[in-house]
Design a protein around this motif. Structure first.
Motif, PDB file in Angstrom:
ATOM      1  N   PHE A   1      -1.098 -12.019  -7.986  1.00  0.00           N
ATOM      2  CA  PHE A   1      -2.352 -12.576  -7.484  1.00  0.00           C
ATOM      3  C   PHE A   1      -2.785 -11.776  -6.263  1.00  0.00           C
ATOM      4  CE2 PHE A   1      -0.552 -16.145  -9.767  1.00  0.00           C
ATOM      5  CZ  PHE A   1      -1.650 -16.755 -10.364  1.00  0.00           C
ATOM      6  N   PRO A   2      -4.030 -11.301  -6.234  1.00  0.00           N
ATOM      7  CA  PRO A   2      -4.499 -10.590  -5.046  1.00  0.00           C
ATOM      8  C   PRO A   2      -4.635 -11.556  -3.871  1.00  0.00           C
ATOM      9  CG  PRO A   2      -6.298 -10.933  -6.595  1.00  0.00           C
ATOM     10  CD  PRO A   2      -5.051 -11.391  -7.294  1.00  0.00           C
TER      11      PRO A   2
ATOM     12  N   PHE B   1      -1.052  -7.100 -12.903  1.00  0.00           N
ATOM     13  CA  PHE B   1      -0.765  -6.169 -11.808  1.00  0.00           C
ATOM     14  C   PHE B   1      -2.023  -5.441 -11.360  1.00  0.00           C
ATOM     15  CE2 PHE B   1       0.842  -1.822 -10.545  1.00  0.00           C
ATOM     16  CZ  PHE B   1       1.291  -2.213  -9.293  1.00  0.00           C
ATOM     17  N   GLU B   2      -2.881  -5.115 -12.316  1.00  0.00           N
ATOM     18  CA  GLU B   2      -4.102  -4.369 -11.980  1.00  0.00           C
ATOM     19  C   GLU B   2      -5.010  -5.161 -11.036  1.00  0.00           C
ATOM     20  OE1 GLU B   2      -4.660  -1.191 -12.797  1.00  0.00           O
ATOM     21  OE2 GLU B   2      -2.666  -1.212 -13.714  1.00  0.00           O
ATOM     22  N   THR B   3      -4.896  -6.490 -11.069  1.00  0.00           N
ATOM     23  CA  THR B   3      -5.802  -7.318 -10.263  1.00  0.00           C
ATOM     24  C   THR B   3      -5.545  -7.200  -8.769  1.00  0.00           C
ATOM     25  OG1 THR B   3      -4.386  -9.302 -10.291  1.00  0.00           O
ATOM     26  CG2 THR B   3      -5.923  -9.008 -12.131  1.00  0.00           C
ATOM     27  N   ILE B   4      -4.348  -6.766  -8.385  1.00  0.00           N
ATOM     28  CA  ILE B   4      -4.049  -6.724  -6.948  1.00  0.00           C
ATOM     29  C   ILE B   4      -4.299  -5.348  -6.331  1.00  0.00           C
ATOM     30  CG2 ILE B   4      -2.296  -8.514  -7.261  1.00  0.00           C
ATOM     31  CD1 ILE B   4      -0.197  -6.338  -6.480  1.00  0.00           C
ATOM     32  N   LYS B   5      -4.474  -4.346  -7.170  1.00  0.00           N
ATOM     33  CA  LYS B   5      -4.544  -2.978  -6.649  1.00  0.00           C
ATOM     34  C   LYS B   5      -5.721  -2.761  -5.708  1.00  0.00           C
ATOM     35  CE  LYS B   5      -2.053  -0.287 -10.128  1.00  0.00           C
ATOM     36  NZ  LYS B   5      -2.177   0.808 -11.129  1.00  0.00           N
TER      37      LYS B   5
ATOM     38  N   TYR C   1       0.847  -1.202   0.000  1.00  0.00           N
ATOM     39  CA  TYR C   1       0.000   0.000   0.000  1.00  0.00           C
ATOM     40  C   TYR C   1       0.883   1.253   0.000  1.00  0.00           C
ATOM     41  CZ  TYR C   1      -3.356   3.489   1.768  1.00  0.00           C
ATOM     42  OH  TYR C   1      -4.142   4.612   1.949  1.00  0.00           O
ATOM     43  N   THR C   2       1.875   1.250   0.878  1.00  0.00           N
ATOM     44  CA  THR C   2       2.788   2.396   0.955  1.00  0.00           C
ATOM     45  C   THR C   2       3.542   2.584  -0.351  1.00  0.00           C
ATOM     46  OG1 THR C   2       3.053   2.063   3.334  1.00  0.00           O
ATOM     47  CG2 THR C   2       4.755   3.355   2.217  1.00  0.00           C
ATOM     48  N   ILE C   3       4.032   1.482  -0.900  1.00  0.00           N
ATOM     49  CA  ILE C   3       4.807   1.553  -2.148  1.00  0.00           C
ATOM     50  C   ILE C   3       3.950   2.097  -3.286  1.00  0.00           C
ATOM     51  CG2 ILE C   3       5.933   0.106  -3.906  1.00  0.00           C
ATOM     52  CD1 ILE C   3       6.836  -1.689  -1.457  1.00  0.00           C
ATOM     53  N   LEU C   4       2.708   1.642  -3.366  1.00  0.00           N
ATOM     54  CA  LEU C   4       1.820   2.113  -4.436  1.00  0.00           C
ATOM     55  C   LEU C   4       1.419   3.571  -4.252  1.00  0.00           C
ATOM     56  CD1 LEU C   4      -0.657  -0.824  -5.191  1.00  0.00           C
ATOM     57  CD2 LEU C   4       1.118   0.105  -6.672  1.00  0.00           C
ATOM     58  N   THR C   5       1.024   3.924  -3.047  1.00  0.00           N
ATOM     59  CA  THR C   5       0.538   5.292  -2.824  1.00  0.00           C
ATOM     60  C   THR C   5       1.650   6.320  -2.952  1.00  0.00           C
ATOM     61  OG1 THR C   5       0.788   5.003  -0.419  1.00  0.00           O
ATOM     62  CG2 THR C   5      -1.397   4.587  -1.368  1.00  0.00           C
ATOM     63  N   GLU C   6       2.877   5.885  -2.745  1.00  0.00           N
ATOM     64  CA  GLU C   6       4.011   6.811  -2.870  1.00  0.00           C
ATOM     65  C   GLU C   6       4.725   6.677  -4.216  1.00  0.00           C
ATOM     66  OE1 GLU C   6       6.544   6.704   0.576  1.00  0.00           O
ATOM     67  OE2 GLU C   6       4.857   6.947   1.972  1.00  0.00           O
TER      68      GLU C   6
END
Length: 703
Positions: A553-554, A248-252, A228-233
């Motif tokens: 994979f989510p 990749f979009e499946t886990i967001k 979450y931190t890595i994505l939001t930043e």
């Protein structure tokens, strides 16, 4: 004095360290450094230093034993083999192949494991073949095969020293794999940062720049919050994700539910700490993940491993030096036993039994019409099937489920009720005591063959002395049974001859020869051709999936199958210690190692101990819904409040009487690392002498 040094491989953990065994007058009398060996360069842990002490014990099994009227009676090999062969044929004929099961072993050679899985599938025609990888890294294989296409350690042990950041989660590396711990020290001396995540402030945690003390069973929450931190930043490796991965979009959507603030009350880790370690991992330039059974031994173990993989793929930390996903194998040949197909869903080389083309190609190489075309039962499922009256015979080679498996009371009931139990081992283990027939096997110093270490290095094991009495190498015993049953294809004359068959049917080993393995460096699989140098680092250009892409994979956080409640308010976790190994059948018979720690203990936080009125050294009862044990208390702030820890090596206070057999749905891994428990103080007047004082393992490091 006529001394001879023979270079061979240590029989303990998955590091694959080289040792020189000292032979004098037909006996192994010591261990000396093998400085030329690339893994350990002459350095050894306590277990390796004293790896000779159990070899010539006077309680070695030396003759076949048949149980008559409840007591073991010595028998000739012909009598024992004839009995086993006739009983196997009788049970197969009466109840069918699926009434039979075999357990291979992570402690014997590749060749012996290969012959065992061949015996199960060809001689018994049963799909029920498994071994203790099910209880340690079955979820590693399942999780990494899903995401990367291959379930093995991606980088080498030496490569760990080149990392700029080491993210260590669910592994007490300095005790469980000390010579990998040495590479962590080297990385740190070169400037690497060390992050250790564990419920215990153990020896490995004491080396960390940041220690993250999280609750056992909350790994997915921690890892998702890091992502979450890595994505939001915006710290993800966008180029790597685009070029080398998919989905990749499946886990967001799942990741964006898992903020560090959300994870804090679940994991016990402050949100700011989660953010800090996420940034460090994503931006180091070369981050390597090390994990072991603290990640894998959960009912959500496959999810844990997939989460680890999602993190590495998101940051592009794979396929290059100093990076990777590195599951550290617990036993000397657990990687090799998996490679050889001692699993119910694959033959050697991870070729699926339900794939008609692969299975029939494999069967043709063996000269048989077909092999069992369904996925067989796993270790825990076999015990359940015995209990249900579906499995009637069990052939165990070098495994001790009476100490290693979860819910020991259930295991004991199953093994006592099975129609026919054959155990093949070097000592009369707790499991062998329940057998109808016990077959004496050769120890590691008494045989030739190969071991495959945690880093996929396939190495030669050398024979130093002859087995005691009538003991035989495991492959010889299996072949003798097969031939007595009238089954063709078991006329091997040597381990080298078996290895040639392994090469023919196992793509990863195809390019290896006995001659090529004689050099100390040996070879890392995959090695597909005789002119191929081997593959130290996996996934450098593409992943092992057909399209070459890594897959996201989510994963949703799920709590342990059993959580603390009013009746059982504590969470039990288990593990290893530096002086002992697995079920203790070898280390507890080594005088030097046994003298260090004589029996088990339960670690308990001082706050919990005070509330219970328990002091250091007090004898207490630890109970779960499956049973109870008596054990000495070790009161220490190094264990998280609300969590207790017991090493699982000691049968007299076996942690696995308590553990939960709830299974991971994908890999059928039992939940050995988290179950609800309680501590019951024993009244003063009833207290027996407490166990021997608990010694603290020494600090390990240096070069």
């Amino acid at each position: 004095m006529n001394l001879k040094l023979v270079s061979t491989i240590c029989p303990y953990c998955g590091c694959g360290c080289g040792i020189n065994l000292v032979e004098k007058d037909g006996k192994v009398v010591g261990v000396e450094p093998w400085k030329r060996h690339p893994v350990n360069e002459g350095k050894l842990c306590p277990k390796g230093n004293f790896a000779h002490e159990f070899i010539h014990r006077n309680d070695r099994l030396t003759t076949p034993l048949i149980k008559k009227d409840g007591k073991f009676v010595p028998a000739s090999w012909d009598e024992a083999i004839s009995l086993v062969a006739s009983k196997f044929k009788e049970i197969n004929s009466q109840f069918g192949p699926e009434s039979m099961a075999c357990f291979a072993s992570a402690r014997v050679t590749n060749e012996e494991n290969f012959v065992m899985q061949k015996f199960a599938r060809v001689a018994l025609k049963t799909p029920n073949i498994d071994h203790c990888a099910r209880l340690c890294h079955g979820t590693s294989v399942a999780g990494l095969a899903k995401t990367l296409g291959s379930g093995a350690m991606t980088n080498t042990i030496k490569d760990i020293a080149d990392a700029k950041l080491l993210f260590i989660i669910g592994t007490n590396t300095f005790e469980d794999h000390p010579l990998i711990g040495r590479r962590i020290v080297q990385a740190k001396e070169r400037g690497a940062k060390i992050i250790v995540c564990d419920p215990r402030f153990n020896i490995t945690a004491k080396q960390a720049d940041i220690f993250v003390q999280h609750r056992s069973g909350t790994d997915v929450a921690l890892l998702n919050a890091m992502m979450y931190t890595i994505l939001t930043e915006g710290l993800e490796n966008k180029e790597f994700i685009k070029a080398r991965t998919k989905d990749f979009e499946t886990i967001k959507a799942e990741i964006m539910k898992c903020s560090p603030e959300w994870a804090e009350p679940i994991t016990g880790v402050p949100a700011d700490t989660i953010k800090k370690i996420a940034r460090m991992y994503a931006t180091s330039g070369a981050s390597s993940i090390l994990f072991s059974m603290g990640i894998t031994q959960h009912a959500c173990g496959t999810d844990n491993v997939v989460s680890v993989s999602n993190l590495a793929l998101m940051c592009g930390m794979i396929g290059k030096p100093g990076t990777g996903i590195n599951p550290l194998r617990g036993q000397n040949n657990v990687q090799g036993a998996c490679d050889m197909g001692c699993l119910p869903n694959v033959v050697s080389g991870y070729q699926a039994v339900i794939n008609d083309e692969l299975r029939k190609k494999y069967a043709a190489a063996w000269g048989v019409a077909d092999l069992p075309n369904k996925v067989g039962l796993t270790i825990v499922e076999v015990m359940n099937a015995i209990d249900a009256g579906k499995v009637k015979s069990l052939y165990i080679m070098g495994e001790n489920p009476m100490v290693s498996d979860p819910d020991i009371n259930h295991v004991k009931h199953a093994l006592q009720s099975v129609n026919f139990l054959v155990v093949q081992d070097i000592f009369m283990t707790e499991t062998a005591e329940l057998a109808h027939v016990v077959l004496p096997a050769a120890a590691y110093a008494e045989k030739e063959g190969t071991f495959t270490s945690t880093e996929r290095r396939v190495q030669l094991l050398k024979k130093v002395v002859t087995p005691p009495g009538q003991a035989k190498e495991d492959w010889e015993i299996i072949c003798a049974i097969a031939k007595k049953m009238g089954v063709a294809g078991f006329d091997f004359k040597s381990a080298g001859e078996i290895f040639e068959e392994v090469r023919k049917v196992t793509p990863q080993y195809a390019g290896m020869t006995w001659e090529r393995l004689k050099k100390p460096e040996a070879l890392h699989w995959p090695c597909p051709a005789t002119d191929h140098p081997g593959t130290p680092i996996l996934h450098t250009v593409k992943f092992t999936h057909p399209d070459g892409l890594g897959i996201f994979f989510p994963v949703s956080f799920k709590p342990p199958a059993e959580v603390p409640d009013a009746e059982y308010p504590l969470l039990l976790t288990t593990g290893r210690m530096i002086f002992h190994y697995h079920t203790g059948s070898m280390t507890r018979r080594s005088a030097t190692l046994d003298s260090e720690v004589k029996t088990g203990f339960v670690e308990i936080n001082p706050v919990d101990a005070k509330a219970l009125g328990v002091k250091m050294g007090d004898k207490v009862k630890v109970a779960s819904r499956r049973g109870e044990i008596e054990i000495a208390a070790k009161v220490t702030p190094n264990i998280m409040k609300g969590i207790i820890f017991i090493p699982f090596h000691f049968h007299e206070c076996s942690a696995n009487i308590l553990t939960n057999p709830a299974l991971d749905p994908f890999a059928k891994m039992p939940e050995l690392k988290a179950c609800a428990a309680k501590i019951i103080p024993i009244p003063k007047e009833d207290k027996k002498a407490a166990a021997a004082p608990v010694k603290v393992a020494p600090k390990i490091g240096g070069h």
